[in-house]
Design a protein around this motif. Structure first.
Motif, PDB file in Angstrom:
ATOM      1  N   GLU A  48     -42.797  12.793  12.204  1.00  0.00           N
ATOM      2  CA  GLU A  48     -44.075  12.081  12.139  1.00  0.00           C
ATOM      3  C   GLU A  48     -45.033  12.825  11.216  1.00  0.00           C
ATOM      4  OE1 GLU A  48     -47.477  10.153  15.094  1.00  0.00           O
ATOM      5  OE2 GLU A  48     -45.684  11.118  15.913  1.00  0.00           O
ATOM      6  N   PRO A  93     -48.715  13.148   8.947  1.00  0.00           N
ATOM      7  CA  PRO A  93     -50.128  12.836   9.179  1.00  0.00           C
ATOM      8  C   PRO A  93     -50.428  11.374   8.856  1.00  0.00           C
ATOM      9  CG  PRO A  93     -49.927  14.930   8.035  1.00  0.00           C
ATOM     10  CD  PRO A  93     -48.553  14.338   8.085  1.00  0.00           C
ATOM     11  N   GLY A  94     -51.159  10.735   9.722  1.00  0.00           N
ATOM     12  CA  GLY A  94     -51.458   9.322   9.541  1.00  0.00           C
ATOM     13  C   GLY A  94     -50.499   8.423  10.302  1.00  0.00           C
ATOM     14  N   GLN A 142     -47.262   8.096   9.822  1.00  0.00           N
ATOM     15  CA  GLN A 142     -46.129   7.627   9.036  1.00  0.00           C
ATOM     16  C   GLN A 142     -44.870   8.391   9.447  1.00  0.00           C
ATOM     17  OE1 GLN A 142     -46.679   7.984   4.839  1.00  0.00           O
ATOM     18  NE2 GLN A 142     -44.936   6.681   4.320  1.00  0.00           N
TER      19      GLN A 142
END
Length: 325
Positions: free
Chosen positions: A277, A279-280, A282
Motif C-alpha cells: 500500500e 501513500p494515497g 494506491q
C-alpha cells in the motif's frame, strides 16, 4: 480427463492413480536392482516391505496434520487413518522411508543412499503425471504469449485456450536429473553421503518450485508448508554442523545468513499475492519477474550454505603424510 477409469472394491481408480502406481513399481524395481548390485538384496527386500506401508501412511498423515483444521471438520478424524482416500506430502513419505531403513539397519549408509535415490525417482514419476490430476500448474499465461509452448507452459485440458506454467515438468525433470547425477557419482562418496546430498538438493529447489505452484498446495495462510519444511531442513544442516563440528565464527555466520535468507523469502512470499500500500491508498503488486528470481536466488544461496556444512559433516579425516627415509 480426470474422470475415473473404473471402480475397484468400491473405490474409483483415476488415470493419475494408475500412473502413480506404475511409477511406484518402477521405483521399487530400481531400489531392488541397486540393492542387488551392492550386495544388499536381503536387506533391501526387508526395507522395501516396511517402506511401502510406512511411506504411504506417514505421507498421508503429515498431509492431514498440516491441514488438520480443514480435514477433520470436513472428513472426520478417521480420515487420518485412511490413506487410500488421497492427500499426501513428500516429506511424510520420506519420513516413512527413513523409518523403514532405521528398522532394517540404521548403520547401513548404502541402504540410506538407495532409499533416497528410489524415493526421488518415484517423486519424478509423480510430478510428470500431475496433469492427469489437474495439478502441477503455475501462473496463468495470456493466450498468444510467446511462452505458450511446452515445456515452458501447457494448455489446460478442459479449456485449451488457457495456458499455465508447466511447473510439474521442471520439478519432475529436476528430480530425475538429481537421481541420475547422484547414481552415476555414488562411488565417489562415503556411504550415507548420497542420501544426505539428495535431501539437500531437493530442499533447495523446492523453495522455488513450491512458490511457482498455483494448484492445490498445503498452506498455512500465505506460508507454504513444504517450502517451510525445506528451509528448516537446510537450516538443520547448519545446526548439525554447529553441534557436531565446531561453533566457530564461519559456522555461526552461516547460521545467521540462513536465518536472514529465510526472512527474505518470507517477505517475498508475502509480496507475491499481497500488494504494497503506497501513500494515497494506491496498491502496488510486485511483478512475478522480480519475486520468482529473488526467491530462487535465496533458495540457491541457502542450499550453497547447507552444502558447505554438508561437506564438513562428511569430510574425510586427513592422514599425516609419511616421510620417506
Amino acid at each position: 480427463m480426470y474422470d475415473p477409469l473404473f471402480s475397484l472394491g468400491g473405490y474409483e481408480v483415476a488415470p493419475f492413480t494408475l500412473a502413480l502406481l506404475a511409477g511406484g513399481l518402477a521405483a521399487c524395481g530400481l531400489f531392488l536392482w541397486l540393492a542387488r548390485r551392492g550386495g544388499l538384496l536381503e536387506k533391501g527386500e526387508k526395507c522395501l516391505l516396511a517402506a511401502l506401508p510406512l511411506s504411504v501412511f506417514l505421507g498421508h498423515l503429515l498431509y492431514c496434520l498440516a491441514l488438520v483444521f480443514e480435514v477433520v471438520p470436513t472428513y472426520g478424524w478417521l480420515f487420518l487413518l485412511q490413506p487410500w482416500r488421497g492427500g499426501y506430502m513428500f516429506y511424510g513419505c520420506a519420513l516413512g522411508m527413513g523409518l523403514a531403513v532405521l528398522l532394517t539397519d540404521a548403520r547401513c549408509g548404502r541402504l540410506w543412499d538407495l532409499a533416497a535415490l528410489s524415493l526421488l525417482f518415484v517423486l519424478a514419476c509423480a510430478r510428470f503425471a500431475e496433469p492427469l490430476d489437474g495439478q502441477g500448474r503455475g501462473i496463468d499465461l495470456e493466450s498468444g504469449s510467446p511462452f505458450c509452448f511446452f515445456p515452458v507452459a501447457f494448455a489446460n485440458p478442459e479449456w485449451p485456450d488457457e495456458w499455465n506454467l508447466a511447473v510439474f515438468f521442471w520439478e519432475g525433470l529436476y528430480a530425475l536429473g538429481v537421481v541420475l547425477a547422484l547414481t552415476l557419482t555414488r562411488a565417489r562418496r562415503v556411504p550415507g553421503e548420497t542420501a544426505s546430498l539428495a535431501l539437500l538438493l531437493y530442499a533447495s529447489a523446492q523453495i522455488l518450485f513450491e512458490t511457482l505452484r498455483r494448484d492445490e498446495t498445503v498452506r498455512w495462510r500465505f506460508v507454504r508448508v513444504s517450502q517451510l519444511l525445506s528451509a528448516l531442513i537446510l537450516g538443520g544442516f547448519v545446526l548439525l554442523c554447529l553441534l557436531r563440528r565446531r561453533a566457530d565464527r564461519k559456522n555461526v555466520l552461516r547460521g545467521i545468513f540462513i536465518l536472514l535468507l529465510a526472512g527474505i523469502i518470507v517477505a517475498l512470499e508475502f509480496s507475491v499475492d499481497k500488494p504494497l500500500e503506497l501513500p494515497g491508498g494506491q496498491l502496488f503488486f510486485f511483478p512475478y519477474e522480480v519475486t520468482y528470481p529473488l526467491i530462487g536466488l535465496c533458495g540457491a544461496l541457502m542450499g550453497l550454505i547447507a552444502f558447505r556444512c554438508h561437506r564438513q559433516l562428511f569430510a574425510r579425516p586427513s592422514h599425516p603424510s609419511v616421510k620417506e627415509s
